[in-house]
Write an enzyme that holds these catalytic residues in place. Structure first.
Site, PDB file in Angstrom:
ATOM      1  N   THR A  50     -53.023   5.590   8.454  1.00 28.34           N
ATOM      2  CA  THR A  50     -53.990   6.362   7.785  1.00 28.34           C
ATOM      3  C   THR A  50     -53.962   8.001   7.943  1.00 28.34           C
ATOM      4  O   THR A  50     -53.178   8.345   8.814  1.00 28.34           O
ATOM      5  CB  THR A  50     -55.357   5.821   8.041  1.00 28.34           C
ATOM      6  OG1 THR A  50     -55.522   6.064   9.675  1.00 28.34           O
ATOM      7  CG2 THR A  50     -55.623   4.384   7.808  1.00 28.34           C
ATOM      8  N   HIS A 106     -65.132   3.560  15.886  1.00 28.20           N
ATOM      9  CA  HIS A 106     -63.986   3.275  16.320  1.00 28.20           C
ATOM     10  C   HIS A 106     -63.867   3.717  17.623  1.00 28.20           C
ATOM     11  O   HIS A 106     -64.524   4.604  18.237  1.00 28.20           O
ATOM     12  CB  HIS A 106     -62.498   3.793  15.545  1.00 28.20           C
ATOM     13  CG  HIS A 106     -62.558   3.322  14.255  1.00 28.20           C
ATOM     14  ND1 HIS A 106     -62.983   3.570  13.055  1.00 28.20           N
ATOM     15  CD2 HIS A 106     -61.881   2.051  13.811  1.00 28.20           C
ATOM     16  CE1 HIS A 106     -62.646   2.597  12.068  1.00 28.20           C
ATOM     17  NE2 HIS A 106     -61.919   2.068  12.681  1.00 28.20           N
ATOM     18  N   HIS A 107     -62.672   3.225  18.386  1.00 29.15           N
ATOM     19  CA  HIS A 107     -62.229   3.616  19.985  1.00 29.15           C
ATOM     20  C   HIS A 107     -61.993   5.172  19.818  1.00 29.15           C
ATOM     21  O   HIS A 107     -61.790   5.805  19.155  1.00 29.15           O
ATOM     22  CB  HIS A 107     -61.140   2.677  20.133  1.00 29.15           C
ATOM     23  CG  HIS A 107     -60.096   2.827  19.265  1.00 29.15           C
ATOM     24  ND1 HIS A 107     -58.970   3.882  19.685  1.00 29.15           N
ATOM     25  CD2 HIS A 107     -59.520   2.295  18.103  1.00 29.15           C
ATOM     26  CE1 HIS A 107     -57.929   3.885  18.594  1.00 29.15           C
ATOM     27  NE2 HIS A 107     -58.389   2.907  18.010  1.00 29.15           N
ATOM     28  N   ASP A 142     -34.047   4.675  16.117  1.00 30.50           N
ATOM     29  CA  ASP A 142     -33.458   5.130  14.878  1.00 30.50           C
ATOM     30  C   ASP A 142     -33.544   4.116  14.037  1.00 30.50           C
ATOM     31  O   ASP A 142     -33.133   2.953  13.991  1.00 30.50           O
ATOM     32  CB  ASP A 142     -32.007   5.626  14.869  1.00 30.50           C
ATOM     33  CG  ASP A 142     -31.366   5.795  13.674  1.00 30.50           C
ATOM     34  OD1 ASP A 142     -32.155   6.280  12.815  1.00 30.50           O
ATOM     35  OD2 ASP A 142     -30.172   6.035  13.615  1.00 30.50           O
ATOM     36  N   PHE A 153     -56.034  -3.757   6.463  1.00 28.44           N
ATOM     37  CA  PHE A 153     -55.536  -4.960   6.139  1.00 28.44           C
ATOM     38  C   PHE A 153     -56.185  -6.215   6.702  1.00 28.44           C
ATOM     39  O   PHE A 153     -55.879  -7.306   6.533  1.00 28.44           O
ATOM     40  CB  PHE A 153     -54.095  -5.547   6.877  1.00 28.44           C
ATOM     41  CG  PHE A 153     -52.905  -4.411   6.316  1.00 28.44           C
ATOM     42  CD1 PHE A 153     -52.272  -4.875   5.421  1.00 28.44           C
ATOM     43  CD2 PHE A 153     -52.698  -3.127   6.332  1.00 28.44           C
ATOM     44  CE1 PHE A 153     -51.445  -4.397   4.501  1.00 28.44           C
ATOM     45  CE2 PHE A 153     -51.954  -2.636   5.739  1.00 28.44           C
ATOM     46  CZ  PHE A 153     -51.022  -3.241   4.616  1.00 28.44           C
ATOM     47  N   LYS A 199     -58.505   6.923  18.537  1.00 31.72           N
ATOM     48  CA  LYS A 199     -58.376   7.139  17.267  1.00 31.72           C
ATOM     49  C   LYS A 199     -58.132   8.562  16.795  1.00 31.72           C
ATOM     50  O   LYS A 199     -59.544   9.287  17.032  1.00 31.72           O
ATOM     51  CB  LYS A 199     -59.086   6.236  16.173  1.00 31.72           C
ATOM     52  CG  LYS A 199     -59.189   6.320  14.666  1.00 31.72           C
ATOM     53  CD  LYS A 199     -59.783   5.526  13.870  1.00 31.72           C
ATOM     54  CE  LYS A 199     -59.457   5.662  12.443  1.00 31.72           C
ATOM     55  NZ  LYS A 199     -58.445   5.334  12.109  1.00 31.72           N
TER      56      LYS A 199
END
Length: 245
Positions: free
Chosen positions: A80, A135-136, A41, A105, A139
């Site tokens: 994303t 990408h892996h 929470d 980032f 993703k």
């Protein structure tokens, strides 16, 4: 991202980790983390924190943003896969609290953004453009948020372009206003992005390869330090980098 970011935050003398959030029923719930523990929470840690950092999914991020905005906390968002309508909702919330949003980032990728803008401006419409991201295999969103931002940067410089995600079934040549965007999902690739400018007889390739998630985590640390004294507003890594220089 949490597994890369948490150890770095714990090493920072000017930061204190007061808790983490996971999904209900996750095996890490109640595990100690920093000065607090992992909970399900988000509201239960709002009183103890100044800045929230999130890398989850669009649905969870929007739900958390409502809680964070109500508590008047600062927000760093790296999720994303948002739709344009969802991004508009996030930007609207930035009128209430400071938000740093970036699809990536990594400092290097944000330099790639700037180089892509400069290259598009120099070459104009004389060169065709393709974007490739790798990408892996786990993703979920494609193309990556970084690839979408690269497309948007080019479009902002050169004007409206038509994005083409696959040439399968197409029998006509590529036309001038098209930018192809391709995605590969394989193995454990952290992230690779290629922006290719080409004309007859020559090609320019801008490439960024991330080999560790620490590259993204280091950028998040810079964003945390950037946002700690900022007023409400919608910020990107370009502002974070500008403050570094």
């Amino acid at each position: 991202m949490g597994s890369a970011l948490v150890p770095l935050i714990l090493e920072q003398p000017d930061m204190e980790l007061v808790g983490g959030v996971e999904t209900v029923g996750h095996p890490l719930i109640d595990t100690p983390i920093g000065k607090g523990k992992i909970v399900a929470d988000l509201k239960s840690v709002m009183n103890d924190c100044d800045i929230c950092v999130e890398f989850t999914n669009p649905t969870a991020s929007l739900a958390h943003l409502a809680i964070i905005a109500q508590a008047k906390k600062r927000y760093i968002l790296g999720t994303t896969g948002f739709s344009s309508e969802q991004m508009a909702r996030i930007e609207q919330r930035s009128k209430e609290i400071p938000i740093v949003y970036s699809p990536n980032f990594s400092i290097g990728v944000n330099v790639l953004f700037q180089l892509t803008e400069q290259t598009a401006r120099l070459l104009g419409d004389d060169f065709g453009i393709e974007i490739l991201e790798i990408h892996h295999s786990q993703k979920r969103d494609a193309p990556s948020g970084t690839a979408k931002k690269l497309f948007n940067i080019i479009e902002k410089v050169l004007g409206k372009k038509r994005i083409v995600y696959s040439r399968e079934g197409r029998t006509e040549p590529k036309v001038k206003d098209e930018i192809g965007v391709s995605s590969i999902r394989i193995g454990d690739v952290v992230g690779e992005h290629y922006v290719i400018f080409g004309q007859i007889g020559e090609r320019i390739e801008l490439v960024h390869k991330a080999t560790s998630r620490l590259a993204f985590a280091q950028g998040v640390l810079k964003a945390i330090r950037f946002i700690k004294d900022k007023p409400a507003g919608f910020y990107g890594m370009e502002q974070v980098l500008a403050q570094m220089s």
